[in-house]
Design an enzyme around this catalytic site. Structure first.
Site, PDB file in Angstrom:
ATOM      1  N   LYS A 182      -7.467   7.129  10.113  1.00  0.00           N
ATOM      2  CA  LYS A 182      -8.915   7.157  10.369  1.00  0.00           C
ATOM      3  C   LYS A 182      -9.148   7.354  11.865  1.00  0.00           C
ATOM      4  CE  LYS A 182     -10.095   3.985   6.620  1.00  0.00           C
ATOM      5  NZ  LYS A 182     -10.722   2.694   6.283  1.00  0.00           N
ATOM      6  N   GLY A 207       0.787  -1.242   0.000  1.00  0.00           N
ATOM      7  CA  GLY A 207       0.000   0.000   0.000  1.00  0.00           C
ATOM      8  C   GLY A 207       0.810   1.279   0.000  1.00  0.00           C
ATOM      9  N   ASP A 237      -5.702  -0.243  -2.137  1.00  0.00           N
ATOM     10  CA  ASP A 237      -6.424  -1.089  -3.072  1.00  0.00           C
ATOM     11  C   ASP A 237      -7.732  -1.620  -2.506  1.00  0.00           C
ATOM     12  OD1 ASP A 237      -5.123  -2.939  -1.191  1.00  0.00           O
ATOM     13  OD2 ASP A 237      -5.914  -4.490  -2.524  1.00  0.00           O
ATOM     14  N   ASP A 296      -5.487   2.406  10.317  1.00  0.00           N
ATOM     15  CA  ASP A 296      -6.919   2.120  10.409  1.00  0.00           C
ATOM     16  C   ASP A 296      -7.196   1.578  11.810  1.00  0.00           C
ATOM     17  OD1 ASP A 296      -9.548   1.508   9.877  1.00  0.00           O
ATOM     18  OD2 ASP A 296      -9.122  -0.211   8.610  1.00  0.00           O
ATOM     19  N   ASP A 352       0.629   3.416   4.368  1.00  0.00           N
ATOM     20  CA  ASP A 352      -0.378   4.210   3.669  1.00  0.00           C
ATOM     21  C   ASP A 352      -1.426   4.754   4.630  1.00  0.00           C
ATOM     22  OD1 ASP A 352      -1.428   1.684   4.188  1.00  0.00           O
ATOM     23  OD2 ASP A 352      -1.998   1.238   2.119  1.00  0.00           O
TER      24      ASP A 352
END
Ligand code: IMP
Ligand code: MG
Length: 192
Positions: A144, A57, A172, A116, A113
């Site tokens: 996030k 990523g 992705d 989360d 990347d």
């Protein structure tokens, strides 16, 4: 292949652009400066710097970032899989190749990347600490607002984004959309 007139095939499934290519380029330049200042406070000498992108990523992010860094540095890859196939919830981080060794006394910069759940970064930080690096800092392009991610030490964050599944600029869905130059959300039917 279904295409919308005037849109590239890879863009046809994108609902909304969250971070434009221009905004990414501007922020990457700022992040490179921030990271340079951070490495200076770590006392990092050029011979000792190892940038470790989490594949796949962070491929686009790290390639833009390194070209803005004036340091002499090495690139070593962390190969991790946490979202196999079409999963949109992390399935737990797994190494798909052993981590690089010989990192004792190095100044490691973990590059990912997106933060989360934070599981991937937390796992890698723990594993890398076992090798007694001189310093370990983490840089992510996106984060996030997940409560469990808030506890993961991360010195440099590009953008705080809403808790939505995003693709593009390396990220992705089922292996696709990494080549979009911006970050966007998928139309619901594409993410089914
Ligand atoms: P975490 O372990 O839950 O923090 O997830 C980190 C990894 O999951 C990232 O390195 C990404 O590869 C992937 N991931 C997390 N959120 C997204 C997303 O919204 N889109 C695509 N990949 C994501
Ligand atoms: Mg990843």
């Amino acid at each position: 292949m279904t295409t919308t007139p005037g849109r590239a095939p890879v863009e046809a499934d994108i609902e909304r652009v969250l971070v434009s290519a221009d905004a990414i380029a501007r922020r990457v330049a700022e992040l490179a400066e921030e990271l340079g200042r951070g490495l200076a406070t770590d006392g990092a000498d050029d011979e000792g710097i190892v940038l470790m992108p989490v594949m796949t990523g962070s491929m686009l992010f790290v390639s833009d970032l390194v070209r803005q860094l004036p340091h002499k540095l090495r690139l070593e890859l962390a190969l991790v899989s946490s979202y196999p196939g079409t999963a949109q919830q992390s399935q737990g981080a797994k190494l798909t190749m052993p981590l690089p060794t010989g990192l004792e006394g190095r100044h490691i910069v973990l590059v990912d990347d997106i933060l989360d759940s934070g599981g991937t970064i937390r796992f890698l930080q723990k594993e890398l600490a076992k090798q007694a690096p001189a310093s370990l800092r983490t840089i992510v392009l996106l984060r996030k607002p997940r409560p469990d991610a808030a506890d993961v030490p991360c010195e440099h964050v590009g953008f705080e984004i809403p808790d939505e599944f995003v693709v593009g600029y390396g990220l992705d869905f089922d292996g696709l959309y990494r080549n979009l130059p911006y970050i966007g959300t998928l139309r619901p039917k594409s993410a089914e």
